[in-house]
Design a protein around this motif. Structure first.
Motif, PDB file in Angstrom:
ATOM      1  N   VAL A 214      -5.810   2.990  -8.446  1.00 17.26           N
ATOM      2  CA  VAL A 214      -6.393   1.732  -7.713  1.00 17.26           C
ATOM      3  C   VAL A 214      -7.783   1.702  -7.823  1.00 17.26           C
ATOM      4  O   VAL A 214      -8.131   0.542  -8.349  1.00 17.26           O
ATOM      5  N   ALA A 215      -8.280   2.818  -7.737  1.00 17.93           N
ATOM      6  CA  ALA A 215      -9.826   2.695  -7.912  1.00 17.93           C
ATOM      7  C   ALA A 215     -10.429   2.251  -9.247  1.00 17.93           C
ATOM      8  O   ALA A 215     -11.380   1.409  -9.661  1.00 17.93           O
TER       9      ALA A 215
ATOM     10  N   GLU B  75      -4.463   6.740  -5.737  1.00 14.88           N
ATOM     11  CA  GLU B  75      -5.512   6.013  -5.193  1.00 14.88           C
ATOM     12  C   GLU B  75      -6.637   6.127  -6.256  1.00 14.88           C
ATOM     13  O   GLU B  75      -7.305   5.057  -6.285  1.00 14.88           O
ATOM     14  N   TRP B  76      -6.698   7.066  -6.854  1.00 11.78           N
ATOM     15  CA  TRP B  76      -7.799   7.050  -8.303  1.00 11.78           C
ATOM     16  C   TRP B  76      -7.449   5.822  -9.300  1.00 11.78           C
ATOM     17  O   TRP B  76      -8.147   5.368  -9.799  1.00 11.78           O
TER      18      TRP B  76
ATOM     19  N   THR C   7       0.708  -1.281   0.069  1.00 13.14           N
ATOM     20  CA  THR C   7      -0.129  -0.031   0.127  1.00 13.14           C
ATOM     21  C   THR C   7       0.800   1.556  -0.010  1.00 13.14           C
ATOM     22  O   THR C   7       0.447   2.211  -0.323  1.00 13.14           O
TER      23      THR C   7
ATOM     24  N   TYR D 159       0.946   3.804  -3.136  1.00 11.60           N
ATOM     25  CA  TYR D 159      -0.219   4.775  -3.645  1.00 11.60           C
ATOM     26  C   TYR D 159      -1.029   5.419  -2.401  1.00 11.60           C
ATOM     27  O   TYR D 159      -1.763   6.551  -3.016  1.00 11.60           O
ATOM     28  N   LEU D 160      -0.748   5.139  -1.312  1.00  8.38           N
ATOM     29  CA  LEU D 160      -1.537   5.859  -0.251  1.00  8.38           C
ATOM     30  C   LEU D 160      -1.136   7.211  -0.158  1.00  8.38           C
ATOM     31  O   LEU D 160      -1.894   7.915   0.472  1.00  8.38           O
TER      32      LEU D 160
ATOM     33  N   TRP E 133      -0.530   7.191 -13.539  1.00 10.34           N
ATOM     34  CA  TRP E 133       0.463   6.026 -12.775  1.00 10.34           C
ATOM     35  C   TRP E 133       1.819   6.528 -12.982  1.00 10.34           C
ATOM     36  O   TRP E 133       2.656   6.683 -11.995  1.00 10.34           O
TER      37      TRP E 133
ATOM     38  N   GLN F 113      -0.660   9.434  -2.291  1.00  9.56           N
ATOM     39  CA  GLN F 113      -1.131  10.419  -3.293  1.00  9.56           C
ATOM     40  C   GLN F 113      -2.534  10.080  -3.608  1.00  9.56           C
ATOM     41  O   GLN F 113      -2.815   9.025  -4.057  1.00  9.56           O
ATOM     42  N   PRO F 114      -3.294  10.906  -3.784  1.00  6.99           N
ATOM     43  CA  PRO F 114      -5.006  10.982  -3.973  1.00  6.99           C
ATOM     44  C   PRO F 114      -4.862  10.408  -5.511  1.00  6.99           C
ATOM     45  O   PRO F 114      -5.840   9.573  -5.859  1.00  6.99           O
TER      46      PRO F 114
END
Length: 325
Positions: A189-190, A186-187, A176, A179-180, A240, A182-183
């Motif tokens: 990953v979504a 996280e996008w 984790t 990416y945790l 990314w 940076q918002p």
């Protein structure tokens, strides 16, 4: 048409003896050899061992169902489920063999642990070949001219690839810390999660015989989903690498900047390699989604959908109506 002709149980039983037993043996030996390495197997070894265990367990369950002929209660659904699993198992064992050998085996010093790692990789390769043979052999066991095989269609293979590549991405994203912070990441990953869920749901619906939906609305629905997935993956493919490798945005442009990558032997993939792997897999899955989009764009433009072969055969077998003079 008799059930025996469309579902040759004797042929499946023979396949269980000829292919499933070697598959069980190969996957069992692979994860046993890696498990015997103890703490030296590292995170990559744990990851590979878990997937070999999953393949062993699922193959055992499917073999038991086939041996007890419980599959005769739902022959169409079961034959597609079993061959779909064989596709995934072949990809899983192949990817585990490649990743394990590239990121771990070649760095292990000569000795008993290296021999065990090489042997595990070899048995994993054998298992992947056996699963490929099963996928090809199912077409001979079930008479494809009379029984529709969803997994043998282009759309099914594309969905299998989409979900599999997404699954490998999730394996790398188990760290984790990638990416945790940076918002925007996280996008990304979504995006992987949303597209994976959509592809998995469509695959399950198709396996449940939703292929009989009206051609035009179904094709348009699939076209919209494919277009949405392509747009989402394009955003991930841009964001990314940009936020992972751009120094101005807090990324690490060079592998040497990651201290974990400086070790000559690490039992874990360093963070920079994981970032690069996710970026490459994102590009690969985007190409698969583009191919899926092109397939359904063609279906919509033509205005037809692939018909199940058994339905076509049933139409040909209908008695001709009497003609009136």
């Amino acid at each position: 048409m008799s059930t025996q002709s469309t579902y040759p149980g004797d042929a499946v039983f023979a396949m269980c003896c000829c292919l499933r037993l070697p598959q069980l043996f190969s996957t069992c030996v692979a994860f046993s050899l890696v498990a015997d390495m103890g703490f030296r197997r590292g995170a990559i070894g744990n990851w590979s061992m878990s997937f070999w265990c999953i393949c062993f367990a699922m193959t055992l369950i499917i073999t038991i169902v086939d041996l007890y002929r419980a599959d005769s209660l739902f022959p169409f659904f079961w034959c597609n489920i079993s061959v779909t699993y064989a596709c995934y198992a072949a990809l899983i064992c192949l990817s585990a063999s490649i990743i394990y050998s590239i990121t771990y085996v070649q760095f292990v010093p000569y000795g008993p642990y290296r021999d065990r790692a090489i042997a595990a990789t070899a048995f994993s390769c054998i298992a992947s070949v056996l699963y490929v043979i099963e996928v090809a052999g199912m077409g001979a066991c079930y008479e494809l001219k009379e029984t529709f095989f969803y997994v043998h269609t282009t759309q099914a293979l594309l969905k299998v690839l989409e979900t599999f590549v997404a699954g490998v991405i999730f394996a790398f994203l188990s760290n984790t810390s990638l990416y945790l912070h940076q918002p925007v990441l996280e996008w990304c990953v979504a995006v992987y999660s949303i597209c994976f869920i959509l592809a998995a749901v469509v695959l399950l619906l198709d396996l449940a015989e939703w292929k009989y939906m009206p051609p035009v609305p179904f094709s348009i629905f699939r076209l919209v989903l494919s277009l949405l997935s392509v747009l989402l993956y394009i955003s991930a493919l841009v964001l990314w690498p940009l936020y992972q490798f751009s120094e101005e945005l807090g990324g690490q442009p060079q592998r040497s900047s990651d201290e974990d990558c400086m070790d000559e032997l690490t039992y874990n993939m360093c963070a920079w390699d994981q970032r690069l792997a996710v970026a490459v897999l994102t590009a690969v899955n985007l190409l698969v989604y583009v191919a899926d989009l092109g397939y359904w764009a063609r279906q919509v433009s033509v205005g037809t959908k692939d018909q199940p072969r058994d339905s076509q055969e049933d139409l040909r077998l209908l008695p001709s109506l009497p003609t009136t003079s």
